[in-house]
Scaffold this motif. Structure first.
Motif, PDB file in Angstrom:
ATOM      1  N   SER A 115     -11.775 -48.224  -8.005  1.00  0.00           N
ATOM      2  CA  SER A 115     -10.631 -49.030  -7.565  1.00  0.00           C
ATOM      3  C   SER A 115     -10.275 -48.692  -6.117  1.00  0.00           C
ATOM      4  O   SER A 115     -10.192 -47.528  -5.744  1.00  0.00           O
ATOM      5  CB  SER A 115      -9.427 -48.762  -8.471  1.00  0.00           C
ATOM      6  N   VAL A 116     -10.062 -49.729  -5.309  1.00  0.00           N
ATOM      7  CA  VAL A 116      -9.700 -49.537  -3.907  1.00  0.00           C
ATOM      8  C   VAL A 116      -8.352 -50.187  -3.634  1.00  0.00           C
ATOM      9  O   VAL A 116      -8.166 -51.376  -3.901  1.00  0.00           O
ATOM     10  CB  VAL A 116     -10.754 -50.158  -2.953  1.00  0.00           C
ATOM     11  N   PHE A 117      -7.434 -49.394  -3.153  1.00  0.00           N
ATOM     12  CA  PHE A 117      -6.162 -49.906  -2.635  1.00  0.00           C
ATOM     13  C   PHE A 117      -5.765 -48.982  -1.500  1.00  0.00           C
ATOM     14  O   PHE A 117      -5.515 -47.802  -1.711  1.00  0.00           O
ATOM     15  CB  PHE A 117      -5.062 -49.942  -3.698  1.00  0.00           C
ATOM     16  N   GLY A 118      -5.774 -49.518  -0.312  1.00  0.00           N
ATOM     17  CA  GLY A 118      -5.437 -48.733   0.873  1.00  0.00           C
ATOM     18  C   GLY A 118      -4.346 -49.427   1.661  1.00  0.00           C
ATOM     19  O   GLY A 118      -4.633 -50.320   2.449  1.00  0.00           O
ATOM     20  N   PRO A 119      -3.080 -49.037   1.433  1.00  0.00           N
ATOM     21  CA  PRO A 119      -1.996 -49.650   2.203  1.00  0.00           C
ATOM     22  C   PRO A 119      -1.839 -48.978   3.576  1.00  0.00           C
ATOM     23  O   PRO A 119      -1.901 -47.756   3.689  1.00  0.00           O
ATOM     24  CB  PRO A 119      -0.764 -49.391   1.329  1.00  0.00           C
ATOM     25  N   HIS A 120      -1.683 -49.773   4.595  1.00  0.00           N
ATOM     26  CA  HIS A 120      -1.440 -49.315   5.971  1.00  0.00           C
ATOM     27  C   HIS A 120      -0.223 -50.069   6.485  1.00  0.00           C
ATOM     28  O   HIS A 120       0.166 -51.089   5.900  1.00  0.00           O
ATOM     29  CB  HIS A 120      -2.674 -49.590   6.835  1.00  0.00           C
ATOM     30  N   PRO A 121       0.406 -49.622   7.543  1.00  0.00           N
ATOM     31  CA  PRO A 121       1.628 -50.296   7.995  1.00  0.00           C
ATOM     32  C   PRO A 121       1.484 -51.815   8.200  1.00  0.00           C
ATOM     33  O   PRO A 121       2.369 -52.568   7.814  1.00  0.00           O
ATOM     34  CB  PRO A 121       1.968 -49.588   9.307  1.00  0.00           C
ATOM     35  N   LEU A 122       0.369 -52.264   8.776  1.00  0.00           N
ATOM     36  CA  LEU A 122       0.237 -53.694   9.059  1.00  0.00           C
ATOM     37  C   LEU A 122      -0.937 -54.366   8.351  1.00  0.00           C
ATOM     38  O   LEU A 122      -1.198 -55.545   8.572  1.00  0.00           O
ATOM     39  CB  LEU A 122       0.122 -53.929  10.569  1.00  0.00           C
ATOM     40  N   MET A 124      -3.845 -53.990   4.627  1.00  0.00           N
ATOM     41  CA  MET A 124      -4.197 -53.285   3.401  1.00  0.00           C
ATOM     42  C   MET A 124      -5.626 -53.608   3.002  1.00  0.00           C
ATOM     43  O   MET A 124      -6.192 -54.611   3.423  1.00  0.00           O
ATOM     44  CB  MET A 124      -3.257 -53.651   2.258  1.00  0.00           C
ATOM     45  N   GLU A 125      -6.192 -52.733   2.173  1.00  0.00           N
ATOM     46  CA  GLU A 125      -7.501 -52.968   1.578  1.00  0.00           C
ATOM     47  C   GLU A 125      -7.306 -53.053   0.068  1.00  0.00           C
ATOM     48  O   GLU A 125      -6.471 -52.336  -0.484  1.00  0.00           O
ATOM     49  CB  GLU A 125      -8.465 -51.811   1.814  1.00  0.00           C
TER      50      GLU A 125
END
Length: 180
Positions: A115-122, A124-125
């Protein structure tokens, strides 16, 4: 999933292996946006719900966003009968795209292997690292598998993503209108 366009407005885009699935420009100044990470969690939850429907409906999740060039997402191609019989005889499900369940689980449950979930400020993945997902998403000329995209973004899901982002920006005071 977020990008800045040349006019400095917030753009939302979602691409799967080079194929655009969503491309929307919101009338919001990108300079006013500080951090979208809380909203990305809600977007990922919606994408997981969408993926549950994709697997449950065997790919037939309805209208796709116009930029995908698909039109309507119909059911995945049926399994080859010889393979289907062998799969069932080995104790696996006869459902398309489900053998061990690892691919499906990686797309609909957070914290599962792959599972891939990569939140970034502006931005996401979201997706999976399960290697055979790519083979099904976009088969190469060298393999004989029919195209059965495990990631299919419905038009309804695109509208939901835009609603989540708009509401989050409004609720947090980050929604500064851009000149259109």
């Amino acid at each position: 999933m977020a990008a800045v366009n040349s006019a400095g407005r917030l753009g939302l885009s979602f691409e799967i292996q080079g194929v655009p699935q969503m491309n929307r420009v919101l009338g919001v100044k990108i300079a006013a946006i500080r951090d979208m990470r809380p909203a990305w969690k809600s977007v990922a939850d919606l994408l997981r719900k969408n993926e549950f429907a994709v697997f449950n409906k065997q790919g037939a999740v309805g209208d796709a966003a116009p930029e995908s060039g698909v039109g309507t997402w119909t059911e995945w191609a049926p399994l080859n009968e010889v393979y289907k019989k062998r799969k069932v005889a080995q104790g696996y499900s006869s459902k398309i795209m489900i053998r061990t369940g690892a691919l499906q689980a990686s797309l609909i449950f957070p914290n599962r292997p792959g599972s891939v979930f990569g939140p970034h400020p502006l931005w996401m993945e979201y997706g999976t690292t399960i290697p055979y997902a790519a083979v099904h998403q976009k088969p190469s000329p060298t393999n004989k598998l029919p195209k059965r995209e495990p990631l299919r973004i419905s038009k309804e899901t695109v509208r939901g993503i835009v609603r989540i982002i708009s509401k989050y920006l409004s609720d947090t005071g980050q929604k500064e209108r851009a000149n259109l």
